[in-house]
Write a protein that holds these residues in place. Structure first.
Motif, PDB file in Angstrom:
ATOM      1  N   VAL A  93      72.639 135.137 -53.671  1.00 34.35           N
ATOM      2  CA  VAL A  93      71.943 134.141 -52.860  1.00 34.35           C
ATOM      3  C   VAL A  93      70.880 133.453 -53.708  1.00 34.35           C
ATOM      4  O   VAL A  93      70.181 134.114 -54.475  1.00 34.35           O
ATOM      5  N   ASN A  94      70.766 132.148 -53.585  1.00 33.77           N
ATOM      6  CA  ASN A  94      69.747 131.434 -54.357  1.00 33.77           C
ATOM      7  C   ASN A  94      68.450 131.296 -53.562  1.00 33.77           C
ATOM      8  O   ASN A  94      68.373 131.673 -52.394  1.00 33.77           O
ATOM      9  N   MET A  95      67.430 130.771 -54.236  1.00 33.11           N
ATOM     10  CA  MET A  95      66.110 130.622 -53.618  1.00 33.11           C
ATOM     11  C   MET A  95      66.181 130.003 -52.230  1.00 33.11           C
ATOM     12  O   MET A  95      65.573 130.497 -51.295  1.00 33.11           O
ATOM     13  N   ALA A  96      66.892 128.904 -52.148  1.00 34.46           N
ATOM     14  CA  ALA A  96      66.960 128.186 -50.872  1.00 34.46           C
ATOM     15  C   ALA A  96      67.502 129.084 -49.772  1.00 34.46           C
ATOM     16  O   ALA A  96      66.956 129.132 -48.665  1.00 34.46           O
ATOM     17  N   GLY A  97      68.558 129.830 -50.106  1.00 39.92           N
ATOM     18  CA  GLY A  97      69.134 130.729 -49.126  1.00 39.92           C
ATOM     19  C   GLY A  97      68.165 131.837 -48.751  1.00 39.92           C
ATOM     20  O   GLY A  97      68.008 132.173 -47.575  1.00 39.92           O
ATOM     21  N   ILE A  98      67.505 132.347 -49.750  1.00 34.93           N
ATOM     22  CA  ILE A  98      66.557 133.434 -49.496  1.00 34.93           C
ATOM     23  C   ILE A  98      65.426 132.960 -48.602  1.00 34.93           C
ATOM     24  O   ILE A  98      64.997 133.654 -47.685  1.00 34.93           O
ATOM     25  N   LYS A  99      64.968 131.753 -48.871  1.00 38.94           N
ATOM     26  CA  LYS A  99      63.926 131.189 -48.003  1.00 38.94           C
ATOM     27  C   LYS A  99      64.428 131.112 -46.574  1.00 38.94           C
ATOM     28  O   LYS A  99      63.737 131.503 -45.633  1.00 38.94           O
ATOM     29  N   LYS A 100      65.624 130.605 -46.439  1.00 40.08           N
ATOM     30  CA  LYS A 100      66.240 130.503 -45.119  1.00 40.08           C
ATOM     31  C   LYS A 100      66.193 131.849 -44.411  1.00 40.08           C
ATOM     32  O   LYS A 100      65.867 131.967 -43.233  1.00 40.08           O
ATOM     33  N   ILE A 101      66.539 132.863 -45.174  1.00 41.39           N
ATOM     34  CA  ILE A 101      66.662 134.193 -44.577  1.00 41.39           C
ATOM     35  C   ILE A 101      65.307 134.833 -44.312  1.00 41.39           C
ATOM     36  O   ILE A 101      65.061 135.396 -43.253  1.00 41.39           O
ATOM     37  N   LEU A 102      64.410 134.691 -45.251  1.00 41.69           N
ATOM     38  CA  LEU A 102      63.184 135.487 -45.171  1.00 41.69           C
ATOM     39  C   LEU A 102      61.994 134.772 -44.558  1.00 41.69           C
ATOM     40  O   LEU A 102      61.061 135.429 -44.109  1.00 41.69           O
ATOM     41  N   ILE A 103      61.980 133.469 -44.603  1.00 40.33           N
ATOM     42  CA  ILE A 103      60.831 132.778 -44.002  1.00 40.33           C
ATOM     43  C   ILE A 103      61.122 132.513 -42.539  1.00 40.33           C
ATOM     44  O   ILE A 103      62.023 131.756 -42.214  1.00 40.33           O
ATOM     45  N   PRO A 104      60.337 133.147 -41.663  1.00 36.13           N
ATOM     46  CA  PRO A 104      60.635 133.134 -40.229  1.00 36.13           C
ATOM     47  C   PRO A 104      60.468 131.766 -39.581  1.00 36.13           C
ATOM     48  O   PRO A 104      61.402 131.219 -39.035  1.00 36.13           O
ATOM     49  N   ASN A 105      59.267 131.215 -39.678  1.00 33.77           N
ATOM     50  CA  ASN A 105      58.968 129.971 -38.976  1.00 33.77           C
ATOM     51  C   ASN A 105      59.255 128.766 -39.868  1.00 33.77           C
ATOM     52  O   ASN A 105      58.514 128.504 -40.797  1.00 33.77           O
ATOM     53  N   PRO A 106      60.316 128.055 -39.581  1.00 31.73           N
ATOM     54  CA  PRO A 106      60.683 126.926 -40.440  1.00 31.73           C
ATOM     55  C   PRO A 106      59.810 125.706 -40.176  1.00 31.73           C
ATOM     56  O   PRO A 106      59.820 124.765 -40.943  1.00 31.73           O
ATOM     57  N   THR A 107      59.065 125.709 -39.110  1.00 33.06           N
ATOM     58  CA  THR A 107      58.262 124.532 -38.758  1.00 33.06           C
ATOM     59  C   THR A 107      56.805 124.764 -39.082  1.00 33.06           C
ATOM     60  O   THR A 107      55.980 124.991 -38.216  1.00 33.06           O
ATOM     61  N   GLU A 108      56.514 124.732 -40.365  1.00 34.75           N
ATOM     62  CA  GLU A 108      55.101 124.844 -40.735  1.00 34.75           C
ATOM     63  C   GLU A 108      54.818 124.132 -42.053  1.00 34.75           C
ATOM     64  O   GLU A 108      53.994 123.247 -42.120  1.00 34.75           O
ATOM     65  N   SER A 109      55.559 124.497 -43.089  1.00 34.33           N
ATOM     66  CA  SER A 109      55.349 123.818 -44.366  1.00 34.33           C
ATOM     67  C   SER A 109      56.048 122.466 -44.325  1.00 34.33           C
ATOM     68  O   SER A 109      56.835 122.184 -43.441  1.00 34.33           O
ATOM     69  N   SER A 161      78.484 126.394 -46.406  1.00 29.73           N
ATOM     70  CA  SER A 161      79.699 126.416 -45.584  1.00 29.73           C
ATOM     71  C   SER A 161      79.493 127.372 -44.417  1.00 29.73           C
ATOM     72  O   SER A 161      78.565 128.170 -44.403  1.00 29.73           O
ATOM     73  N   ASP A 162      80.366 127.296 -43.464  1.00 31.67           N
ATOM     74  CA  ASP A 162      80.288 128.208 -42.322  1.00 31.67           C
ATOM     75  C   ASP A 162      80.363 129.654 -42.787  1.00 31.67           C
ATOM     76  O   ASP A 162      79.629 130.511 -42.327  1.00 31.67           O
ATOM     77  N   ASN A 163      81.235 129.902 -43.713  1.00 37.09           N
ATOM     78  CA  ASN A 163      81.376 131.256 -44.232  1.00 37.09           C
ATOM     79  C   ASN A 163      80.076 131.746 -44.863  1.00 37.09           C
ATOM     80  O   ASN A 163      79.634 132.866 -44.627  1.00 37.09           O
ATOM     81  N   GLU A 164      79.507 130.867 -45.651  1.00 42.65           N
ATOM     82  CA  GLU A 164      78.244 131.241 -46.296  1.00 42.65           C
ATOM     83  C   GLU A 164      77.167 131.505 -45.256  1.00 42.65           C
ATOM     84  O   GLU A 164      76.392 132.452 -45.354  1.00 42.65           O
ATOM     85  N   LEU A 165      77.144 130.668 -44.255  1.00 46.19           N
ATOM     86  CA  LEU A 165      76.141 130.853 -43.208  1.00 46.19           C
ATOM     87  C   LEU A 165      76.319 132.195 -42.506  1.00 46.19           C
ATOM     88  O   LEU A 165      75.341 132.904 -42.254  1.00 46.19           O
ATOM     89  N   ARG A 166      77.548 132.539 -42.241  1.00 52.71           N
ATOM     90  CA  ARG A 166      77.796 133.837 -41.601  1.00 52.71           C
ATOM     91  C   ARG A 166      77.341 134.980 -42.494  1.00 52.71           C
ATOM     92  O   ARG A 166      76.749 135.939 -42.040  1.00 52.71           O
ATOM     93  N   LYS A 167      77.647 134.799 -43.772  1.00 52.92           N
ATOM     94  CA  LYS A 167      77.231 135.840 -44.714  1.00 52.92           C
ATOM     95  C   LYS A 167      75.705 135.999 -44.713  1.00 52.92           C
ATOM     96  O   LYS A 167      75.177 137.102 -44.664  1.00 52.92           O
TER      97      LYS A 167
END
Lengths: 132, 132
Positions: free
Chosen positions: B68-84, B99-105
């Motif tokens: 997983v790259n930075m962007a994905g990790i942020k997606k996963i680990l940063i809870p509130n997306p509406t702040e920064s 992709s849908d598959n990636e999102l599921r993963k």
DNA sequence: ATATGATGTTAGATTTTATAACACGAAAAA
DNA sequence: TTTTTCGTGTTATAAAATCTAACATCATAT
């Protein structure tokens, strides 16, 4: 079981231990000099303390606060009296200097401390990840 | 209850965290740059990490190891997306790129991680003594 | 072929810690 | 009471750990 390993992992630099225990660096090093703690060292010779070390220092602090001196603390905290040579002498001297009442008090403290710190289990769900 | 406090206590310098996580200082600082961890600082500006920070970094490492790259990790680990504001932009871009598959993963990883780290209780019998 | 992402490496400055020596007040010993 | 000893503070000097910033690099994405 591996709790011992966890509690013995070198983790904290002296600065952290200072704020955790509210002891001065001088005091911590002095207690080490007297064999009361044996923090690990980094390659660069900086001390690294474990949870057990910190617990030890907290015990020491309690005893200090109760007016126990180095010799008494050694008596209480150092389990095997038959190993060092310098310490052994000092300890014998101390023994004569303590009244029965004082001895009882120290014994009581010892039991209290033992109980207190045996309960210290440090179950950290994911601490297993700290070992490779 | 006060477990949170315990887990958030600034305790570890970066060197300890490096050996605990097997991440390089560069990586750790980089992840901080991206808002994935927020270690406390000493008066002298040195980073001090908590157990939570270390857990966070271990999660990150797992994800990195899973590709997983930075962007994905942020997606996963940063809870509130509406702040920064800066991050938000990046995240949106990423969303489109997955992709849908990636999102599921990622979702699966997220759930796994959440489960794993909610169990992290850090019950250390005498940790209460660490607070003044 | 070029731009971007993630990390390594290096340089210079600052902080933290180490050891050792001396100071000092309180308690113990003489 | 005078002198030691004990536990700790303080200071000086050196070395280690960490900081930021910049540039290098290699793989991947465009």
């Amino acid at each position: 079981m591996s709790d011992n390993i966890r509690r013995n992992m070198p983790l904290f630099p002296i600065g952290t231990v200072m704020s955790l225990t509210e002891l001065s660096a001088r005091q911590i090093r002095y207690y080490e000099e007297h064999g009361l703690v044996n923090p690990a060292r980094t390659e660069g010779n900086r001390r690294l303390f474990s949870f057990n070390d910190v617990s030890r220092l907290l015990e020491i602090k309690d005893l200090i606060d109760q007016g126990v001196n180095m010799a008494g603390i050694k008596k209480i905290l150092i389990p095997n009296p038959t190993e060092s040579d310098e310490e052994e002498k000092e300890e014998k001297v101390v023994k004569k200097e303590l009244s029965d009442n004082e001895l009882r008090k120290l014994l009581k403290d010892e039991l209290i401390q033992a109980g207190r710190f045996n309960r210290t289990s440090l179950r950290q769900g994911d601490m297993s990840r700290f070992f490779h």
